[in-house]
Write an enzyme that holds these catalytic residues in place. Structure first.
Site, short mmCIF file in Angstrom:
data_model
loop_
_atom_site.label_atom_id
_atom_site.label_comp_id
_atom_site.label_asym_id
_atom_site.label_seq_id
_atom_site.Cartn_x
_atom_site.Cartn_y
_atom_site.Cartn_z
N ASP A 13 9.35 5.72 14.95
CA ASP A 13 9.39 6.99 14.97
C ASP A 13 9.60 7.74 16.09
OD1 ASP A 13 8.58 9.65 14.05
OD2 ASP A 13 6.23 9.15 14.05
N GLU A 23 0.78 -1.31 -0.08
CA GLU A 23 0.03 0.15 -0.01
C GLU A 23 0.82 1.11 -0.01
OE1 GLU A 23 -3.21 2.68 2.47
OE2 GLU A 23 -2.52 0.71 3.30
N SER A 66 13.02 12.68 8.82
CA SER A 66 11.85 12.97 8.46
C SER A 66 11.58 14.47 7.73
CB SER A 66 10.99 13.26 9.77
OG SER A 66 11.04 14.50 10.43
N ARG A 111 11.50 17.40 9.06
CA ARG A 111 11.23 18.52 9.74
C ARG A 111 11.87 18.28 11.11
NH1 ARG A 111 5.29 21.43 10.89
NH2 ARG A 111 6.29 23.47 11.54
N ASP A 137 9.95 11.71 17.60
CA ASP A 137 9.69 13.02 17.36
C ASP A 137 10.02 14.12 18.27
OD1 ASP A 137 8.07 15.63 16.77
OD2 ASP A 137 6.83 14.16 15.50
#
Length: 416
Positions: free
Chosen positions: A113, A48, A164, A166, A115
């Site tokens: 991930d 996907e 990423s 950013r 952040d």
């Protein structure tokens, strides 16, 4: 390096993206990655892809038969963001025509991930989506800790680390056994790697047990190399009463009052750090000292991203619409030199293409006219700052392919 970045205006994105997808996006390498040698039938076809288009139009369950089809569709749709999902039992583009309950995710890279916004309670320089060189060290520490654990504790060999674009980093663990992990197994790995726990209302988020787990001791060794320069000097966590109170809230009750008095008398952050270090070490409370260091520097994972087999994650080489920066692969060997502000933006890449001389442009065509699009595009990215990140990506792919070749030879009984 000064805190500068290439000029980028979000309003330019609709004009720049078609150029990026036509001339710079590394389709051959991208397909090499997600096709995994074509060992498993329909592996790429059942993957996907999700595209976020202009005006936040979100299109899920995209799938493609081959590289050429992917390439044509990306150039036609010009996505502002690309996300990669799972490999399903059937083609995602046909999910509406498959009987309910049969369309299921079957494989996906184990992903992580990290952040920077999750560190807002322990960084003093920035907050929310903002980053700077002072707090970027947290990402360097996180990658070093997690990369070691994934390799040495779990035996995963093929780990792709990606900026990423950013304020964070992603990891794609691409070993075959990682891609086959169940949701329960993914949860177990993510929980094993989670040390800082608790929401915004939780003051003390790290609780060590005796003896300290060897993996956490390894993490502390990494943090030790950075803590004074990062937390004491750059973040200045002992610089004011407001910031040092947060640190003292993590110390044992019996030492808090005495340290409070001593901190007021001390002249600077370095002296206060020495006081805390000496007090806790002298009183055999190194556990508490380590808990403080872990709370301020240990990787903070978005566990839900890692747990779900069908969870989408931003694709490498996607463009971040807010910053214009490309989501580029990172070299773990040179992490300390990585500067997020020097990552190429779509604007800078297009400017680099424009600066090609007329002579160079003439050399991109043959006597019989234009060369095939793929050859021209290959040379295009080689003329830009995208060359370095693509080389890192190719090295990762080469290592995976060598490993796959070695495994096939081993299975066939051939030695070499």
């Amino acid at each position: 390096m000064a805190l500068t970045e290439s000029r980028y205006e979000a309003s330019e994105l609709p004009d720049l993206l078609p150029i990026y997808y036509r001339r710079l996006f590394p389709y051959p390498q991208y397909f090499r990655w997600l096709n995994y040698g074509g060992v498993h039938k329909n592996y790429f076809q059942n993957r996907e892809f999700s595209f976020t288009l202009k005006d936040d139009i979100y299109v899920r369950y995209q799938s493609f038969n081959n590289q050429n089809e992917l390439e044509k569709e990306m150039q036609k749709m010009v996505p502002y963001k690309i996300d990669i999902g799972a490999v399903y039992s059937h083609k995602p583009s046909q999910h509406n025509s498959v009987k309910s309950g049969i369309f299921q995710p079957e494989a996906k890279e184990l992903v992580f991930d990290i952040d920077m916004t999750d560190y807002d309670d322990v960084r003093t320089c920035c907050s929310s989506a903002d980053i700077c060189h002072k707090c970027w060290t947290l990402m360097t520490i996180a990658i070093k800790i997690l990369d070691r654990a994934l390799e040495e504790d779990f035996g995963f060999q093929h780990r792709l680390w990606v900026y990423s674009g950013r304020r964070g980093v992603h990891c794609w663990v691409c070993d075959e056994n990682a891609r086959k992990l169940s949701q329960a197994a993914r949860s177990a790995v993510a929980e094993y790697l989670s040390v800082v726990k608790g929401g915004t209302d939780t003051i003390k988020k790290v609780h060590l047990t005796h003896p300290i787990h060897p993996s956490i001791e390894e993490a502390i060794n990494v943090i030790n190399r950075y803590f004074k320069d990062y937390a004491v000097d750059k973040q200045d966590i002992f610089g004011s009463k407001e910031t040092w109170q947060k640190v003292l809230a993590l110390a044992p009750d019996e030492f808090r009052e005495g340290l409070q008095i001593d901190f007021v008398k001390a002249r600077n952050s370095a002296q206060r750090w020495e006081l805390l270090h000496r007090t806790l070490t002298k009183n055999m409370n190194t556990y508490h000292l380590k808990e403080i260091m872990l709370q301020y520097c240990y990787p903070r994972l978005d566990v839900n991203v890692s747990k779900g087999v069908n969870h989408l994650l931003k694709s490498p080489f996607s463009v971040h619409p807010k910053t214009g920066r490309i989501s580029v692969p990172m070299d773990v060997k040179t992490l300390d030199k990585f500067d997020p502000f020097s990552v190429p933006t779509i604007s800078s890449l297009c400017q680099e293409l424009d600066k090609k001389t007329e002579a160079e442009q003439e050399n991109t065509s043959t006597e019989n006219g234009e060369e095939p699009e793929m050859k021209r595009r290959t040379r295009d990215y080689k003329k830009t700052s995208l060359l370095g990140p693509i080389k890192i990506f190719e090295q990762f792919l080469d290592k995976m392919e060598q490993s796959r070749k070695g495994l096939l030879l081993k299975q066939s009984g051939i030695s070499y």
